[in-house]
Design an enzyme around this catalytic site. Structure first.
Site, PDB file in Angstrom:
ATOM      1  N   CYS A  94      68.568  65.157  25.553  1.00  0.00           N
ATOM      2  CA  CYS A  94      67.470  65.574  24.683  1.00  0.00           C
ATOM      3  C   CYS A  94      68.100  66.110  23.391  1.00  0.00           C
ATOM      4  O   CYS A  94      68.505  67.263  23.316  1.00  0.00           O
ATOM      5  CB  CYS A  94      66.639  66.650  25.381  1.00  0.00           C
ATOM      6  N   LEU A  95      68.228  65.246  22.421  1.00  0.00           N
ATOM      7  CA  LEU A  95      68.844  65.590  21.136  1.00  0.00           C
ATOM      8  C   LEU A  95      68.064  64.866  20.054  1.00  0.00           C
ATOM      9  O   LEU A  95      67.962  63.632  20.087  1.00  0.00           O
ATOM     10  CB  LEU A  95      70.321  65.175  21.138  1.00  0.00           C
TER      11      LEU A  95
END
Length: 155
Positions: A94-95
């Site tokens: 999750c970036l």
């Protein structure tokens, strides 16, 4: 991958990273222009990642660099998925820069690796994201198609 902008760009990137990468980042394989594997290490004294090396898989679409690559951690017998509040146990990261909202064509494989390396370096929590088990069990989307909610998103 079709010839064109993406293939040309990836060829240039591969040529550059084959000869020089920042410390702690190693190209493992890039047998084609669709899927590459790189290893990364955290170089500071972060006790969560001491002595560990992690494997990243990059998958490129025909729309690269307009569309972000799909980047995930791969679990191997000697390469675990890192514990991190933004890394799911299936390797999905999750970036924001890996999603369509945060991606920019000026990014490249090296800058993505450095961003992930920095994300690991700054981590102080030895934990998975909230809801990890349910997310891993239920998700059927490609990583770049997941609409993550980032804490700094405005409503």
């Amino acid at each position: 991958m079709a010839a064109g902008l993406g293939a040309k760009r990836l060829g240039k990137e591969l040529s550059k990273i084959s000869s020089s990468l920042p410390p702690g980042i190693t190209l493992v394989s890039a047998e084609n222009l669709e899927e590459w594997f790189l290893d990364i290490k955290v170089l500071d004294q972060n006790p969560i990642y001491a002595g560990e090396t992690y494997r990243l898989k990059f998958k490129f679409s025909k729309s690269y660099p307009i569309e972000p690559p799909e980047v995930t951690f791969v679990k191997l017998s000697d390469r675990p998925i890192p514990m991190h509040p933004h890394i799911y146990s299936n390797g999905i990261i999750c970036l924001d820069l890996l999603g369509s909202q945060g991606w920019s064509p000026v990014q490249n494989v090296e800058s993505v690796c450095m961003s992930i390396q920095s994300m690991l370096t700054g981590n102080t929590k030895n934990e998975r994201p909230p809801g990890d088990e349910e997310f891993v069990r239920a998700n059927r989307l490609r990583p770049r198609d997941i609409d993550f909610y980032y804490h700094d998103n405005t409503v």
